[in-house]
Write a protein that holds these residues in place. Structure first.
Motif, mmCIF file in Angstrom:
data_model
loop_
_atom_site.group_PDB
_atom_site.id
_atom_site.type_symbol
_atom_site.label_atom_id
_atom_site.label_comp_id
_atom_site.label_asym_id
_atom_site.label_seq_id
_atom_site.Cartn_x
_atom_site.Cartn_y
_atom_site.Cartn_z
ATOM 1 N N GLY A 1 65.155 56.319 -61.420
ATOM 2 C CA GLY A 1 65.841 55.456 -62.362
ATOM 3 C C GLY A 1 65.433 54.005 -62.160
ATOM 4 O O GLY A 1 65.231 53.556 -61.024
ATOM 5 N N ILE A 2 65.331 53.251 -63.245
ATOM 6 C CA ILE A 2 64.998 51.832 -63.149
ATOM 7 C C ILE A 2 66.114 51.113 -62.365
ATOM 8 O O ILE A 2 67.291 51.404 -62.583
ATOM 9 C CB ILE A 2 64.853 51.215 -64.554
ATOM 10 C CG1 ILE A 2 63.785 51.960 -65.356
ATOM 11 C CG2 ILE A 2 64.510 49.734 -64.463
ATOM 12 C CD1 ILE A 2 63.701 51.531 -66.802
ATOM 13 N N PRO A 3 65.772 50.203 -61.456
ATOM 14 C CA PRO A 3 66.825 49.481 -60.715
ATOM 15 C C PRO A 3 67.817 48.803 -61.657
ATOM 16 O O PRO A 3 67.444 48.202 -62.663
ATOM 17 C CB PRO A 3 66.035 48.453 -59.905
ATOM 18 C CG PRO A 3 64.679 49.068 -59.732
ATOM 19 C CD PRO A 3 64.422 49.835 -60.996
ATOM 20 N N VAL A 4 69.082 48.891 -61.315
ATOM 21 C CA VAL A 4 70.140 48.331 -62.170
ATOM 22 C C VAL A 4 70.790 47.101 -61.545
ATOM 23 O O VAL A 4 71.624 46.450 -62.180
ATOM 24 C CB VAL A 4 71.224 49.392 -62.472
ATOM 25 C CG1 VAL A 4 70.646 50.541 -63.272
ATOM 26 C CG2 VAL A 4 71.851 49.919 -61.171
ATOM 27 N N ASP A 5 70.391 46.794 -60.295
ATOM 28 C CA ASP A 5 70.964 45.606 -59.664
ATOM 29 C C ASP A 5 70.266 44.354 -60.198
ATOM 30 O O ASP A 5 69.327 44.431 -60.985
ATOM 31 C CB ASP A 5 70.855 45.696 -58.141
ATOM 32 C CG ASP A 5 69.426 45.968 -57.691
ATOM 33 O OD1 ASP A 5 68.654 46.522 -58.494
ATOM 34 O OD2 ASP A 5 69.082 45.622 -56.553
ATOM 35 N N THR A 6 70.733 43.183 -59.776
ATOM 36 C CA THR A 6 70.224 41.916 -60.308
ATOM 37 C C THR A 6 68.987 41.457 -59.539
ATOM 38 O O THR A 6 68.979 41.470 -58.299
ATOM 39 C CB THR A 6 71.305 40.826 -60.213
ATOM 40 O OG1 THR A 6 72.456 41.265 -60.954
ATOM 41 C CG2 THR A 6 70.808 39.517 -60.784
ATOM 42 N N PRO B 1 66.837 38.625 -58.116
ATOM 43 C CA PRO B 1 67.315 37.288 -57.718
ATOM 44 C C PRO B 1 66.606 36.127 -58.404
ATOM 45 O O PRO B 1 67.250 35.101 -58.655
ATOM 46 C CB PRO B 1 67.071 37.275 -56.202
ATOM 47 C CG PRO B 1 66.068 38.352 -55.945
ATOM 48 C CD PRO B 1 66.316 39.380 -56.974
ATOM 49 N N LYS B 2 65.332 36.238 -58.725
ATOM 50 C CA LYS B 2 64.610 35.094 -59.289
ATOM 51 C C LYS B 2 65.008 34.814 -60.729
ATOM 52 O O LYS B 2 65.075 33.660 -61.159
ATOM 53 C CB LYS B 2 63.102 35.341 -59.214
ATOM 54 C CG LYS B 2 62.566 35.397 -57.788
ATOM 55 C CD LYS B 2 61.075 35.676 -57.781
ATOM 56 C CE LYS B 2 60.567 35.826 -56.346
ATOM 57 N NZ LYS B 2 59.122 36.174 -56.320
ATOM 58 N N THR B 3 65.256 35.859 -61.496
ATOM 59 C CA THR B 3 65.573 35.674 -62.915
ATOM 60 C C THR B 3 67.064 35.745 -63.190
ATOM 61 O O THR B 3 67.527 35.282 -64.244
ATOM 62 C CB THR B 3 64.865 36.746 -63.763
ATOM 63 O OG1 THR B 3 65.322 38.045 -63.353
ATOM 64 C CG2 THR B 3 63.349 36.675 -63.595
ATOM 65 N N GLY B 4 67.807 36.363 -62.308
ATOM 66 C CA GLY B 4 69.224 36.554 -62.552
ATOM 67 C C GLY B 4 69.519 37.658 -63.540
ATOM 68 O O GLY B 4 70.660 37.810 -64.000
ATOM 69 N N LEU B 5 68.502 38.446 -63.877
ATOM 70 C CA LEU B 5 68.660 39.536 -64.841
ATOM 71 C C LEU B 5 68.676 40.869 -64.104
ATOM 72 O O LEU B 5 68.164 40.995 -62.989
ATOM 73 C CB LEU B 5 67.507 39.531 -65.852
ATOM 74 C CG LEU B 5 67.263 38.240 -66.634
ATOM 75 C CD1 LEU B 5 66.006 38.390 -67.501
ATOM 76 C CD2 LEU B 5 68.463 37.897 -67.500
ATOM 77 N N THR B 6 69.249 41.876 -64.746
ATOM 78 C CA THR B 6 69.219 43.216 -64.165
ATOM 79 C C THR B 6 67.798 43.749 -64.163
ATOM 80 O O THR B 6 66.944 43.308 -64.950
ATOM 81 C CB THR B 6 70.117 44.178 -64.943
ATOM 82 O OG1 THR B 6 69.612 44.300 -66.283
ATOM 83 C CG2 THR B 6 71.552 43.682 -64.990
ATOM 84 N N GLY B 7 67.547 44.710 -63.264
ATOM 85 C CA GLY B 7 66.215 45.292 -63.190
ATOM 86 C C GLY B 7 65.783 45.901 -64.511
ATOM 87 O O GLY B 7 64.613 45.832 -64.887
ATOM 88 N N VAL B 8 66.710 46.498 -65.257
ATOM 89 C CA VAL B 8 66.379 47.112 -66.548
ATOM 90 C C VAL B 8 65.866 46.050 -67.516
ATOM 91 O O VAL B 8 64.846 46.235 -68.189
ATOM 92 C CB VAL B 8 67.615 47.832 -67.128
ATOM 93 C CG1 VAL B 8 67.319 48.324 -68.546
ATOM 94 C CG2 VAL B 8 68.011 49.004 -66.241
ATOM 95 N N GLU B 9 66.567 44.923 -67.602
ATOM 96 C CA GLU B 9 66.149 43.881 -68.538
ATOM 97 C C GLU B 9 64.826 43.255 -68.111
ATOM 98 O O GLU B 9 63.997 42.912 -68.958
ATOM 99 C CB GLU B 9 67.228 42.806 -68.655
ATOM 100 C CG GLU B 9 66.951 41.801 -69.771
ATOM 101 C CD GLU B 9 68.125 40.877 -70.035
ATOM 102 O OE1 GLU B 9 67.956 39.942 -70.850
ATOM 103 O OE2 GLU B 9 69.210 41.095 -69.450
ATOM 104 N N VAL B 10 64.604 43.096 -66.815
ATOM 105 C CA VAL B 10 63.338 42.547 -66.335
ATOM 106 C C VAL B 10 62.181 43.452 -66.745
ATOM 107 O O VAL B 10 61.162 43.006 -67.284
ATOM 108 C CB VAL B 10 63.374 42.371 -64.801
ATOM 109 C CG1 VAL B 10 61.977 42.028 -64.279
ATOM 110 C CG2 VAL B 10 64.348 41.283 -64.417
ATOM 111 N N VAL B 11 62.324 44.751 -66.480
ATOM 112 C CA VAL B 11 61.252 45.704 -66.794
ATOM 113 C C VAL B 11 60.984 45.758 -68.291
ATOM 114 O O VAL B 11 59.831 45.855 -68.733
ATOM 115 C CB VAL B 11 61.618 47.101 -66.252
ATOM 116 C CG1 VAL B 11 60.669 48.160 -66.815
ATOM 117 C CG2 VAL B 11 61.586 47.108 -64.735
ATOM 118 N N MET B 12 62.039 45.670 -69.099
ATOM 119 C CA MET B 12 61.898 45.863 -70.534
ATOM 120 C C MET B 12 61.555 44.592 -71.312
ATOM 121 O O MET B 12 61.139 44.678 -72.469
ATOM 122 C CB MET B 12 63.184 46.464 -71.111
ATOM 123 C CG MET B 12 63.408 47.910 -70.702
ATOM 124 S SD MET B 12 62.130 48.977 -71.417
ATOM 125 C CE MET B 12 62.543 50.551 -70.647
#
Length: 708
Positions: free
Chosen positions: A82-87, A89-100
């Motif tokens: 599963g894609i990481p769901v925690d935040t 630290p550099k962007t402050g975004l969840t792992g899902v939003e970073v990947v997508m």
């Protein structure tokens, strides 16, 4: 001031455009997915599937599901971590939003999450997201099911109160960071990612569609490359039709193979084997300088030692087609790269070395083996695995890592020499057959080149090299010339009188020619009938066949209308299929259709009787019923032609050879691989499948159809 100068003076900083985030992807999609047609649409799907496969390669999950929905969307689910769901630290975004949403973001940049993967640039999921009118992602992790939706790369929420998810539903973007919603609970230990997206019609062409067959082939291929991985495909679009023309509402394919690339080679190869499937494996390391992130997040150059694993399966068959598939970390490289270059170079070098050492026994002479001679009849799967390979472009069609070439070449040389110099009796027999095949291919290539030195069509009078038994035509125009291959001397005598010598040539064959499905290339070239026929057509044989050099516009097989005639026709078609295939593909091979019966209808009143020819038992019965109904008389017994020699010249010309009155059956090859399977079944040396075919068909065969 000139217009040009005026226009140039307006060019300043405010005229510069800066595309941020995913805007660059939407502005220039071809840079990331190659095109915006069906090929680009499929590439997006590969990106999502490959992310799931990378999880399986890393040892997380062994199940991938792909579903094509009726509304044009596609869904990919896996049982990975599963894609990481925690935040982050550099962007402050969840792992899902970073990947997508962030280009060049992911876990494949040397962070230790993956070793050898196909996804390298961190743009796959985000590019698909940018080019989708809607994308929904669900992540099962930590006992919860998390969900987030996007519209053209922007996170937000869709109003799906109607119960049907659609990109046309009302969309509300998030203000600031996106919200990863928890929509359910999951059992302990259950993890995975489900991605469903709708391709954006603003980006892709209207006729762009998911190719089901390509998807099936890719899934099967991946299952071969990742043993134990189960891949399931469900197609709910209803675009396929059954035999009755009704839509097939659901299609399903499932693939899971415990074997490896050896089974892949056996699946790809359809011709009769010359060698077993040999496996060549090796490992080596090399050092390259790459930029890496230090502890402070800065990019610094460091020397990194890379490990390369090479795994190759290959076998030679009696055909001349070459099927080589190459992969890097299970990603196909259809245009090759350094790994394929190293494989082919080492293959040629090693086999040249062995053949030169046996030159006297193989009667090599002064000629030299070339790459095409070695590749003829080869089926191979070449795979390499390494961390962070260098590809040429995001489409990953060409491997660019230079050090891989030498590593693959050394592996092939050492491992292949071990097989070629083996003292085992079974290996020695196969190696001898392989070396003889390669030398025969070389001689065939040289012979074909000699035949094609003069491209202009020659008549038998102009060229003493043509067989003496060829009765050539006078016309030098290839397009208007015909070659009749005639069975037997008796039919030949009639055909000579029946032909139009201006444009119809005759070549007789005696009995049944060599079965080239079983025979080697050397045996085929040594056979008088086969070599003479190749010489008469004048375009060479095998991979060196040149359609433009063919001396006749039509090649017509004219055999008796009995079992022996059908057998001879099958043997000839096997020869054309295996060694002169372009002639068949061009639709220039025909089978003559001689009549089976001659019915003489009595007209009376001093008029000559009417002659009617029929070409099947059913046609004869239909004619006789028609005559009985109209109360017309016919002479008994009705003549049944057992052979072409029973006709006189006028009858043969009227029914079989005169272009204005004859019927010809064009030999086509719509599906070359399927045709090859049938030829192998009916004409190959493997008896067991043919016996099963005969036994299975015996119950449905009409005994009256057997021409005894």
């Amino acid at each position: 001031m000139s217009v040009a100068a005026s226009a140039g003076s307006e060019y300043g900083a405010r005229q510069l455009s800066v595309l941020e985030g995913l805007d660059a992807v939407r502005k220039r999609p071809g840079m990331y997915i190659g095109s915006t047609d069906s090929r680009g649409l499929m590439h997006c799907l590969w990106e999502i599937i490959d992310n799931s496969v990378d999880e399986a390669l890393a040892g997380h999950g062994d199940d991938i599901g792909i579903r094509l929905h009726p509304d044009g969307s596609v869904e990919v689910s896996d049982s990975g971590r599963g894609i990481p769901v925690d935040t982050e630290p550099k962007t402050g975004l969840t792992g899902v939003e970073v990947v997508m949403t962030k280009l060049h973001a992911g876990g494949k940049f040397g962070g230790g999450s993956y070793a050898a993967v196909g996804g390298l640039h961190g743009v796959g999921a985000s590019v698909v997201n940018a080019l989708s009118s809607r994308l929904d992602v669900e992540v099962t992790r930590g006992g919860k099911v998390h969900r987030m939706s996007f519209r053209r790369g922007t996170p937000g929420t869709f109003d799906d109160s109607s119960g049907t998810p659609s990109p046309d539903n009302t969309f509300t973007p998030f203000e600031g960071a996106g919200v990863l919603e928890v929509v359910g609970k999951a059992k302990r230990g259950v993890t995975g990612t489900r991605t469903r997206y709708w391709a954006d019609p603003q980006i892709f062409l209207k006729d762009a569609q998911f190719a089901y067959e390509d998807l099936v082939n890719r899934a099967r291929q991946t299952a071969f490359l990742v043993p134990g991985l189960r891949i399931t495909i469900d197609d709910d679009r209803g675009v396929a039709r059954d035999e009755a023309g009704e839509p097939i509402l659901h299609r399903r394919e499932e693939f899971r193979f415990e074997g490896g690339i050896s089974e892949f080679v056996d699946h790809l190869a359809h011709d009769e084997a010359v060698t077993d499937t040999w496996r060549l494996r090796g490992e080596a390391t090399f050092t390259e300088t790459v930029p890496v992130l230090d502890d402070h997040g800065h990019m610094v150059s460091r020397d990194v030692e890379r490990e390369v694993g090479v795994d190759i399966a290959l076998r030679w068959g009696k055909g001349y087609d070459t099927k080589v598939r190459s992969f890097v970390n299970i990603i196909a490289t259809p245009k090759g790269g350094t790994h394929l270059t190293g494989f082919e170079q080492s293959l040629l070098k090693t086999l040249r070395k062995v053949i030169d050492a046996n030159a006297r026994r193989l009667k090599l002479g002064k000629d030299r083996i070339e790459k095409d001679d070695v590749l003829a009849g080869l089926t191979a799967v070449v795979t390499v695995r390494l961390a962070e390979p260098q590809f040429e472009g995001q489409t990953k069609e060409v491997l660019g890592t230079a050090a891989v070439r030498q590593i693959v070449a050394r592996t092939v040389e050492s491992e292949l020499l071990t097989v070629l110099e083996s003292a085992k009796k079974s290996d020695k027999l196969q190696v001898n057959q392989l070396l003889e095949k390669i030398v025969a291919e070389m001689k065939s290539r040289i012979s074909a080149r000699t035949h094609k030195e003069n491209q202009r069509r020659k008549t038998a009078l102009e060229s003493s090299s043509l067989p003496a038994k060829l009765y050539d035509c006078r016309n030098t125009d290839v397009g208007n010339s015909e070659l009749f291959i005639v069975e037997g001397d008796s039919a030949m005598g009639t055909a000579k009188a029946a032909r139009d010598s201006e444009h119809q040539a005759l070549f007789p064959i005696r009995g049944k020619i060599l079965n080239v499905q079983k025979a080697s290339v050397a045996d085929m070239l040594a056979n008088a009938e086969c070599s003479a026929l190749i010489q008469v057509i004048g375009a060479g044989a095998g991979r060196s066949f040149d359609l433009d050099a063919a001396r006749y516009g039509k090649v017509i097989i004219m055999t008796d209308a009995d079992v022996d005639g059908a057998h001879i026709r099958t043997l000839l078609l096997t020869l054309f299929f295996r060694y002169m295939r372009p002639l068949v593909e061009a639709g220039r091979v025909f089978a003559a259709v001689p009549p089976l019966h001659r019915v003489e209808i009595v007209t009376g009143r001093g008029k000559p009787n009417e002659i009617v020819y029929t070409y099947s038992e059913q046609e004869l019965h239909t004619l006789l019923k028609k005559l009985q109904k109209s109360k017309k008389q016919y002479k008994e017994p009705i003549q049944r032609y057992k052979g072409l020699g029973e006709m006189d010249a006028d009858q043969l010309a009227e029914t079989t050879m005169d272009p204005s009155m004859r019927s010809l059956r064009r030999v086509t090859m719509a599906d070359a691989e399927r045709a090859e399977e049938v030829f192998g079944l009916l004409m190959g040396s493997d008896v067991a499948p043919r016996k099963e075919f005969i036994v299975a068909g015996a119950a449905v065969l009409d005994a009256d159809r057997i021409d005894a």
